[in-house]
Enzyme design. Structure first.
Site, PDB file in Angstrom:
ATOM      1  N   ALA A  65      40.732  17.939  17.514  1.00  0.00           N
ATOM      2  CA  ALA A  65      42.142  18.187  17.825  1.00  0.00           C
ATOM      3  C   ALA A  65      42.750  19.034  16.724  1.00  0.00           C
ATOM      4  CB  ALA A  65      42.881  16.852  17.917  1.00  0.00           C
ATOM      5  N   GLY A 110      37.351  15.658  18.765  1.00  0.00           N
ATOM      6  CA  GLY A 110      37.429  16.039  20.177  1.00  0.00           C
ATOM      7  C   GLY A 110      36.317  16.998  20.604  1.00  0.00           C
ATOM      8  N   GLU A 113      33.537  14.800  21.307  1.00  0.00           N
ATOM      9  CA  GLU A 113      33.875  14.042  22.524  1.00  0.00           C
ATOM     10  C   GLU A 113      33.676  14.894  23.773  1.00  0.00           C
ATOM     11  OE1 GLU A 113      37.832  12.815  21.226  1.00  0.00           O
ATOM     12  OE2 GLU A 113      37.129  10.730  21.223  1.00  0.00           O
ATOM     13  N   GLU A 133      37.562  10.987  12.471  1.00  0.00           N
ATOM     14  CA  GLU A 133      38.974  10.587  12.572  1.00  0.00           C
ATOM     15  C   GLU A 133      39.353   9.529  11.549  1.00  0.00           C
ATOM     16  OE1 GLU A 133      36.998  11.243  15.096  1.00  0.00           O
ATOM     17  OE2 GLU A 133      38.078  12.207  16.744  1.00  0.00           O
TER      18      GLU A 133
END
Ligand code: COA
Length: 259
Positions: A65, A110, A113, A133
Site C-alpha cells: 500500500a 499488498g 497479497e 506491516e
C-alpha cells in the site's frame, strides 16, 4: 498511467503492469481503482483467457500500500482503503480465468497479497516477498495473514509476519509459493510458456477447477470430493468435454469454445 494494459503478448492473454516505478509500484488509491476496473474488464471480455500481472521498473512487483496515504490518523479513509483493497483482491482471486503473477524485486505487503490471490507465481532471481506491516505497527489487511498461512502453514507464515522476514526467491520456491525462479531476462518467456499452456486447457474446466482449488481447503473432504465429481459430470456433458475426448482419439488439437 499507473496501470499499463496490453493484449500484445499473445492472443488471448492480457497483461496488466503496475506502473509507479519511482514509488516501487506502491498501491495508491487511484492505482487500486484502475486495477479494479481492469479486473472487471478482463473478467467480462471473453477474448481474455489468461491474465498476467507484473510491475515496471525492475525493482518491484508492488511494494505494498502507499504508506503516504496512511499518514495523519485519517481513520475513515484508512478503513475505506482497506475494505476496497480486500474487495479487489477477493475479485482477483475469484476471477474465473487463470492469473499468472510475475515478480521482479519486491512483492511486499499488498504486493505479496496480490500475488497470493493469483494462480501461478513466477519470479526473477533476487525477488523478495514479505508482509512487513508489523514494522509499521500494523498488520496485513488484504488477506495476507490467512492466504499465506493456508499456502505455507503456520511456521513459515509466522516467520514472515512476526519476524518481518522477507522470503528470498529460492525460499519461496522451496515453500511452493513460486512455480519457477528464472534470471530477470527470462521472466517474460517463462510467463509466456505458462500462458501458452493455460490456453490449451478448456475454459469451463479451467474455471471449475480454479473454484475447486480455492474452495476445497475450507470444506470437509467428503463434501469437497462430492463437489469435485458434480463438476466432472457437468463438464462431461459439455460440448468441450466431448470435443476434447474426440480430438484426442482423432489425434488432433481440440477446438474448445467454452461451451
Ligand atoms: N508506500 C509509499 N512509498 C513507497 C513504498 C510504499 N509502500 N515503498 C517504497 N516507497 C517509495 C519510497 O518512499 C521511495 O520514495 P522517495 O524516493 O520519494 O523517497 C521510493 O519508493 C524508493 O524506495 P526506497 O525506500 O528509497 O528504496 P530502498 O531500496 O531503500 O527500499 C524497500 C526498498 C521496499 C525495502 C522500502 O521502500 C520499503 O520498506 N518499503 C515499504 C514496504 C512496506 O512496508 N510495505 C507494506 C505497506 S503496508
Amino acid at each position: 498511467m499507473a496501470l499499463i494494459e496490453t493484449d500484445a503478448l499473445m492472443p488471448g492473454v492480457r497483461q496488466l503492469r503496475f506502473n509507479r516505478p519511482e514509488k516501487l509500484n506502491a498501491l495508491s488509491s487511484p492505482l487500486l481503482a484502475e486495477f479494479d476496473a481492469a479486473l472487471a474488464a478482463a473478467e467480462a471480455d471473453p477474448a481474455v483467457r489468461v491474465l498476467v500481472l507484473r510491475g515496471t521498473g525492475g525493482r518491484a512487483f508492488v511494494a505494498g500500500a502507499d504508506i503516504a496515504e496512511y499518514r495523519g490518523n485519517r481513520r475513515a479513509a484508512f478503513i475505506a482503503y482497506s475494505l476496497e483493497s480486500r474487495r479487489i483482491f477477493d475479485r482477483l482471486e475469484r476471477l474465473p480465468k487463470p492469473v499468472i503473477c510475475a515478480v521482479e524485486g519486491y512483492a511486499l505487503g499488498g504486493g505479496f497479497e496480490i500475488a497470493l490471490c493469483c494462480d501461478i507465481i513466477l519470479a526473477a532471481e533476487g525477488a523478495q516477498l514479505g508482509l512487513p506491516e508489523g514494522r509499521l505497527g500494523l498488520s496485513p489487511g488484504g488477506g495476507g495473514t490467512q492466504r499465506l498461512t493456508r499456502a505455507v502453514g503456520k511456521f513459515a507464515a509466522s516467520e514472515v509476519m512476526l519476524a518481518g522476514w522477507r522470503l528470498s526467491a529460492a525460499r519461496a520456491h522451496a515453500l511452493g509459493i513460486l512455480a519457477e525462479v528464472v534470471p530477470p531476462e527470462a521472466l517474460g518467456e517463462a510467463v509466456l510458456a505458462r500462458a501458452r499452456a493455460c490456453l490449451k486447457i478448456a475454459p469451463l474446466a479451467q474455471a471449475a477447477m480454479k473454484r475447486l482449488i480455492r474452495e476445497g481447503p475450507d470444506a470437509a473432504l467428503g463434501a469437497a470430493t462430492s463437489h469435485e465429481q458434480e463438476v466432472l459430470f457437468r463438464l462431461y456433458a459439455t460440448a468441450d468435454g466431448q470435443e476434447g475426448v474426440e480430438a484426442f482419439l482423432d489425434k488432433r488439437e481440440p477446438q474448445f469454445r467454452g461451451e
